[in-house]
Design a protein around this motif. Structure first.
Motif, PDB file in Angstrom:
ATOM      1  N   ALA A  30      -7.659  -3.650   5.876  1.00 21.75           N
ATOM      2  CA  ALA A  30      -7.992  -2.802   4.729  1.00 21.75           C
ATOM      3  C   ALA A  30      -7.618  -3.492   3.426  1.00 21.75           C
ATOM      4  N   CYS A  31      -6.508  -4.232   3.438  1.00 20.63           N
ATOM      5  CA  CYS A  31      -6.087  -4.961   2.238  1.00 20.63           C
ATOM      6  C   CYS A  31      -7.048  -6.099   1.926  1.00 20.63           C
ATOM      7  N   VAL A  85     -17.578   1.048   0.262  1.00 20.82           N
ATOM      8  CA  VAL A  85     -16.387   1.071   1.120  1.00 20.82           C
ATOM      9  C   VAL A  85     -16.788   0.886   2.575  1.00 20.82           C
ATOM     10  N   ALA A 126     -13.272  -5.916  -2.636  1.00 17.58           N
ATOM     11  CA  ALA A 126     -13.881  -4.911  -3.515  1.00 17.58           C
ATOM     12  C   ALA A 126     -13.796  -5.330  -4.977  1.00 17.58           C
ATOM     13  N   ARG A 173      -9.775   4.423   3.321  1.00 14.51           N
ATOM     14  CA  ARG A 173     -10.944   4.375   2.447  1.00 14.51           C
ATOM     15  C   ARG A 173     -10.526   4.365   0.980  1.00 14.51           C
ATOM     16  N   ARG A 174      -9.450   5.083   0.667  1.00 13.69           N
ATOM     17  CA  ARG A 174      -8.989   5.103  -0.725  1.00 13.69           C
ATOM     18  C   ARG A 174      -8.318   3.779  -1.103  1.00 13.69           C
ATOM     19  N   ILE A 175      -7.604   3.182  -0.144  1.00 12.80           N
ATOM     20  CA  ILE A 175      -6.983   1.874  -0.389  1.00 12.80           C
ATOM     21  C   ILE A 175      -8.061   0.850  -0.729  1.00 12.80           C
ATOM     22  N   ILE A 176      -9.133   0.838   0.070  1.00 14.31           N
ATOM     23  CA  ILE A 176     -10.214  -0.122  -0.143  1.00 14.31           C
ATOM     24  C   ILE A 176     -10.883   0.096  -1.495  1.00 14.31           C
ATOM     25  N   ARG A 210      -9.939  -4.433   0.362  1.00 17.73           N
ATOM     26  CA  ARG A 210      -9.594  -4.069  -1.023  1.00 17.73           C
ATOM     27  C   ARG A 210      -9.702  -5.278  -1.942  1.00 17.73           C
ATOM     28  N   THR A 228       0.833  -1.204   0.000  1.00 19.98           N
ATOM     29  CA  THR A 228       0.000   0.000   0.000  1.00 19.98           C
ATOM     30  C   THR A 228       0.866   1.252   0.000  1.00 19.98           C
ATOM     31  N   GLU A 236      -9.594   1.201  -4.296  1.00 18.64           N
ATOM     32  CA  GLU A 236      -8.730   1.120  -5.481  1.00 18.64           C
ATOM     33  C   GLU A 236      -9.313   0.284  -6.619  1.00 18.64           C
ATOM     34  N   PRO A 237      -9.895  -0.893  -6.349  1.00 17.74           N
ATOM     35  CA  PRO A 237     -10.437  -1.684  -7.460  1.00 17.74           C
ATOM     36  C   PRO A 237     -11.565  -0.998  -8.210  1.00 17.74           C
TER      37      PRO A 237
END
Length: 229
Positions: free
Chosen positions: A148-149, A119, A155, A95-98, A152, A88, A100-101
């Motif tokens: 969070a990963c 999210v 997602a 929230r932005r990491i989650i 992600r 990451t 990403e897809p």
């Protein structure tokens, strides 16, 4: 329906890392993969996700070849990395990491309030409280970042998830939490490949364990003192 590696070979120069390795991952199952360092576990993970083509053999997902587009993984197969910090950007909020897809899907992905709701839903699923979502990756614990990963990875709605030493950087409590979250995914129908050096964890967690060194598989025997709850 399965993610299948059939006699996969991987080389780096003249060095053969994998030689005719085969495995089958079915939906809703947890398949453990172990072996000594250098046995090709991470290389096989990259091949299964389409990030690296095999030097021999084939990889099929539900009967079709695994593919990559513009360096992105096949959306049907996800990857959960060993180190959440290496996987990451520390400047990004959770929230932005989650989310990403969603960007990777372009116009077909959720946007605006729909993306925000998704999210929030994923964060709840992995046990992240709302206040954590606005923190940067370098301002949370490794366990929180790995959650969070996981979110992600979810997602992207993969059919199969390759987990490359997903608990190696975590303490015992976080390890149990992440393993439990991933087990819940399998119960919902996602096929999980759990790569780990921790034989006791795999025996307690996986339906079956494959050892790359032995190139044989055995039925996992749960250990009473290492059961993940």
């Amino acid at each position: 329906m399965s993610l299948t590696a059939d006699r996969v070979t991987c080389r780096y120069g003249d060095h053969v890392v994998l030689e005719e390795a085969s495995l089958t991952l079915e939906p809703g199952r947890v398949l453990g993969l172990t072996g000594p360092s250098g046995s090709g576990k991470s290389s096989l993970a990259r091949i299964l996700t389409g990030l690296r083509p095999p030097d021999g053999g084939t990889v099929l997902v539900d009967g079709e070849p695994v593919t990559t587009r513009r360096g992105r993984m096949d959306g049907r197969v996800g990857l959960l990395h060993q180190s959440p910090r290496a996987a990451t950007d520390p400047r990004m909020r959770l929230r932005r990491i989650i989310a990403e897809p969603f960007s990777a899907r372009g116009r077909s992905g959720p946007r605006g309030s729909e993306a925000d709701d998704r999210v929030a839903e994923l964060a709840r699923k992995v046990g992240l409280t709302p206040d954590l979502l606005d923190r940067h990756g370098d301002r949370v614990s490794a366990g929180q970042l790995q959650r969070a990963c996981v979110a992600r990875a979810l997602a992207a709605s993969p059919r199969y998830l390759i987990c490359d030493e997903p608990t190696a950087m975590l303490d015992a409590a976080s390890t149990a939490t992440i393993a439990h979250l991933l087990s819940e995914l399998a119960a919902e129908g996602v096929g999980l490949l759990a790569i780990s050096h921790d034989h006791a964890l795999l025996n307690a967690w996986a339906d079956e364990v494959v050892d790359l060194k032995e190139t044989t598989s055995r039925t996992a025997e749960p250990l009473a003192d290492h059961t993940v709850r």
